[in-house]
Design an enzyme around this catalytic site. Structure first.
Site, PDB file in Angstrom:
ATOM      1  N   GLN A  74     -18.080  -6.436  -1.137  1.00 39.56           N
ATOM      2  CA  GLN A  74     -17.210  -7.315  -2.071  1.00 39.56           C
ATOM      3  C   GLN A  74     -16.796  -8.533  -1.152  1.00 39.56           C
ATOM      4  O   GLN A  74     -16.135  -9.364  -1.766  1.00 39.56           O
ATOM      5  CB  GLN A  74     -15.999  -6.318  -2.361  1.00 39.56           C
ATOM      6  CG  GLN A  74     -15.184  -6.173  -1.115  1.00 39.56           C
ATOM      7  CD  GLN A  74     -13.922  -5.153  -1.610  1.00 39.56           C
ATOM      8  OE1 GLN A  74     -14.268  -4.240  -2.225  1.00 39.56           O
ATOM      9  NE2 GLN A  74     -12.565  -5.691  -2.004  1.00 39.56           N
ATOM     10  N   HIS A 112       0.805  -0.993  -0.147  1.00 35.70           N
ATOM     11  CA  HIS A 112      -0.118  -0.092  -0.007  1.00 35.70           C
ATOM     12  C   HIS A 112       0.863   1.208  -0.167  1.00 35.70           C
ATOM     13  O   HIS A 112       0.515   2.341  -0.641  1.00 35.70           O
ATOM     14  CB  HIS A 112      -0.810   0.196   1.315  1.00 35.70           C
ATOM     15  CG  HIS A 112      -1.940  -1.062   1.323  1.00 35.70           C
ATOM     16  ND1 HIS A 112      -1.812  -2.078   2.546  1.00 35.70           N
ATOM     17  CD2 HIS A 112      -2.945  -1.392   0.652  1.00 35.70           C
ATOM     18  CE1 HIS A 112      -2.855  -2.672   2.421  1.00 35.70           C
ATOM     19  NE2 HIS A 112      -3.427  -2.574   1.366  1.00 35.70           N
ATOM     20  N   ASP A 138      -3.349  -7.390  -7.615  1.00 35.33           N
ATOM     21  CA  ASP A 138      -4.703  -7.680  -8.223  1.00 35.33           C
ATOM     22  C   ASP A 138      -4.890  -7.288  -9.349  1.00 35.33           C
ATOM     23  O   ASP A 138      -5.603  -6.671  -9.795  1.00 35.33           O
ATOM     24  CB  ASP A 138      -5.571  -6.847  -6.970  1.00 35.33           C
ATOM     25  CG  ASP A 138      -5.623  -7.108  -5.556  1.00 35.33           C
ATOM     26  OD1 ASP A 138      -6.077  -8.255  -4.985  1.00 35.33           O
ATOM     27  OD2 ASP A 138      -4.550  -6.686  -4.955  1.00 35.33           O
ATOM     28  N   GLN A 156      -8.527  -7.293 -10.897  1.00 35.49           N
ATOM     29  CA  GLN A 156      -9.163  -6.015 -10.192  1.00 35.49           C
ATOM     30  C   GLN A 156      -8.580  -4.644 -11.229  1.00 35.49           C
ATOM     31  O   GLN A 156      -9.544  -4.051 -11.542  1.00 35.49           O
ATOM     32  CB  GLN A 156      -8.816  -5.867  -8.883  1.00 35.49           C
ATOM     33  CG  GLN A 156      -9.143  -4.712  -8.387  1.00 35.49           C
ATOM     34  CD  GLN A 156      -8.837  -4.618  -6.825  1.00 35.49           C
ATOM     35  OE1 GLN A 156      -9.900  -5.101  -6.289  1.00 35.49           O
ATOM     36  NE2 GLN A 156      -8.070  -3.853  -6.073  1.00 35.49           N
ATOM     37  N   SER A 168      -2.576  -8.042   3.266  1.00 35.40           N
ATOM     38  CA  SER A 168      -3.190  -8.032   4.497  1.00 35.40           C
ATOM     39  C   SER A 168      -3.422  -9.360   5.092  1.00 35.40           C
ATOM     40  O   SER A 168      -3.671  -9.578   6.440  1.00 35.40           O
ATOM     41  CB  SER A 168      -4.354  -7.091   4.735  1.00 35.40           C
ATOM     42  OG  SER A 168      -4.137  -5.701   3.739  1.00 35.40           O
TER      43      SER A 168
HETATM   44  P1  AMP Z   1      -6.330  -3.968  -0.629  1.00 34.43           P
HETATM   45  O1  AMP Z   1      -6.294  -2.955   0.845  1.00 34.43           O
HETATM   46  O2  AMP Z   1      -6.056  -5.198  -0.428  1.00 34.43           O
HETATM   47  O3  AMP Z   1      -7.779  -3.684  -1.075  1.00 34.43           O
HETATM   48  O4  AMP Z   1      -5.452  -3.316  -1.409  1.00 34.43           O
HETATM   49  C1  AMP Z   1      -5.487  -1.915  -1.855  1.00 34.43           C
HETATM   50  C2  AMP Z   1      -4.499  -1.661  -3.059  1.00 34.43           C
HETATM   51  O5  AMP Z   1      -3.231  -2.075  -2.650  1.00 34.43           O
HETATM   52  C3  AMP Z   1      -5.174  -2.424  -4.204  1.00 34.43           C
HETATM   53  O6  AMP Z   1      -5.023  -1.513  -5.405  1.00 34.43           O
HETATM   54  C4  AMP Z   1      -4.073  -3.567  -4.157  1.00 34.43           C
HETATM   55  O7  AMP Z   1      -3.947  -4.076  -5.541  1.00 34.43           O
HETATM   56  C5  AMP Z   1      -2.829  -2.813  -3.615  1.00 34.43           C
HETATM   57  N1  AMP Z   1      -1.801  -3.759  -3.267  1.00 34.43           N
HETATM   58  C6  AMP Z   1      -2.178  -4.840  -2.301  1.00 34.43           C
HETATM   59  N2  AMP Z   1      -1.116  -5.604  -1.720  1.00 34.43           N
HETATM   60  C7  AMP Z   1      -0.016  -5.164  -2.736  1.00 34.43           C
HETATM   61  C8  AMP Z   1       1.464  -5.535  -2.938  1.00 34.43           C
HETATM   62  N3  AMP Z   1       1.923  -6.346  -2.228  1.00 34.43           N
HETATM   63  N4  AMP Z   1       2.146  -4.596  -3.864  1.00 34.43           N
HETATM   64  C9  AMP Z   1       1.474  -3.634  -4.372  1.00 34.43           C
HETATM   65  N5  AMP Z   1       0.173  -3.187  -4.208  1.00 34.43           N
HETATM   66  C10 AMP Z   1      -0.762  -4.001  -3.385  1.00 34.43           C
END
Ligand code: AMP
Length: 282
Positions: A61, A37, A150, A153, A186
């Site tokens: 979701q 993030h 993702d 996504q 996470s």
């Molecule tokens: P989330 O909180 O899991 O919904 O993720 C929020 C954003 O952070 C989304 O665009 C994810 O694709 C991105 N994200 C999550 N994990 C990673 C990672 N390891 N590297 C880069 N971006 C990430």
């Protein structure tokens, strides 16, 4: 740093920003922030005058048997991390603000939402596209930053933005990994120490496949088999899918050609992890 919890707060702050002719970079998240993030936030901060982080664990979701109630929540730590990154505004809405009583409207990107993760998580992407459409209407950023981790996504949200004429550019940022290759997530917190060790098999199998492609292998079925065998031999992870698809339209490939996305999803107990790599082949 402003922590906006109401629509009036975020909209007033953003009205000021726009009046001053400043650009807005937006990073939507569900919190429990990690380096993945933070990499998006740093990029948004670097490329815009103002950086907005949203933290909202979006109930629409999550499927009925998924981890909505146990999804990690740590507001204090998230606020500290955001402060450290000099984020300008955190938008931290409640469920009632995003989905007030009587809420009826959903947005769906058809076709792309039914494949890969959409197969085992029906309705998941409808929830994602609905919440992102709402957040884009609230924040109206010049640019939204997403993680390639993702990948599906990213493809779906790029389509959403194009199809519904949102005036926002979408940038997909590289996956940030732990030193042993595991993609940061996470959900990694749910893994036992044995599962955590085994989960590295996802990226090592994808890397193995990518190397085989570099050495000339073009049969998508063989690539998928290689990954599946590797995961089954080296771990107790239960494979949800291994796919070789066109990276732009997610259509399955028989021959490795063009911009190819190799994606996997597997479960350790109730913890479902995803990962992917992409490669361009002439
Ligand atoms: P989330 O909180 O899991 O919904 O993720 C929020 C954003 O952070 C989304 O665009 C994810 O694709 C991105 N994200 C999550 N994990 C990673 C990672 N390891 N590297 C880069 N971006 C990430």
């Amino acid at each position: 740093m402003l922590i906006a919890t109401t629509l009036a707060q975020i909209q007033n702050a953003l009205a000021q920003t726009r009046k001053q002719g400043k650009t807005i970079g937006f990073v939507p998240t569900m919190g429990a922030l990690h380096e993945g993030h933070l990499s998006l936030l740093r990029r948004a901060k670097k490329e815009n005058h103002v950086c907005i982080l949203s933290i909202f664990i979006n109930p629409t979701q999550f499927g009925p048997n998924e981890d909505f109630t146990k999804y990690p929540r740590d507001k204090k730590k998230d606020v500290l991390l955001a402060k450290k990154e000099n984020i300008d505004i955190i938008f931290y809405p409640s469920e009632k603000i995003m989905y007030p009583p009587g809420y009826l409207t959903y947005i769906e990107v058809t076709k792309l939402s039914d494949v890969l993760c959409g197969r085992t998580r029906p309705g998941h992407f409808k929830g994602v596209t609905t919440v992102i459409a709402k957040l884009l209407n609230i924040v109206r950023p010049q640019t939204m930053y997403l993680g390639e981790k993702d990948a599906q996504q990213c493809v779906i949200l790029k389509h959403l933005v194009k199809d519904l004429n949102f005036a926002t550019k979408v940038i997909a940022c590289p996956t940030v990994r732990e030193t042993d290759g595991l993609a940061m997530s996470s959900r990694n917190k749910y893994l036992s120490s044995t599962e955590r060790k085994e989960a590295t098999v996802l990226y090592s199998s994808l890397t193995l496949a990518k190397n085989e492609i570099k050495r000339g292998l073009r049969d998508a079925m063989k690539i998928r088999y290689l990954i599946e065998q590797n995961i089954r031999t080296l771990s107790r992870g239960e494979i949800d899918y291994v796919a070789c698809v066109n990276a732009e339209n997610l259509e399955p490939l028989t021959e490795i050609k063009g911009h190819v996305l190799i994606a996997v999803a597997a479960r350790w107990g109730t913890t479902r992890l995803i990962d992917n790599v992409s490669i361009s082949v002439k």
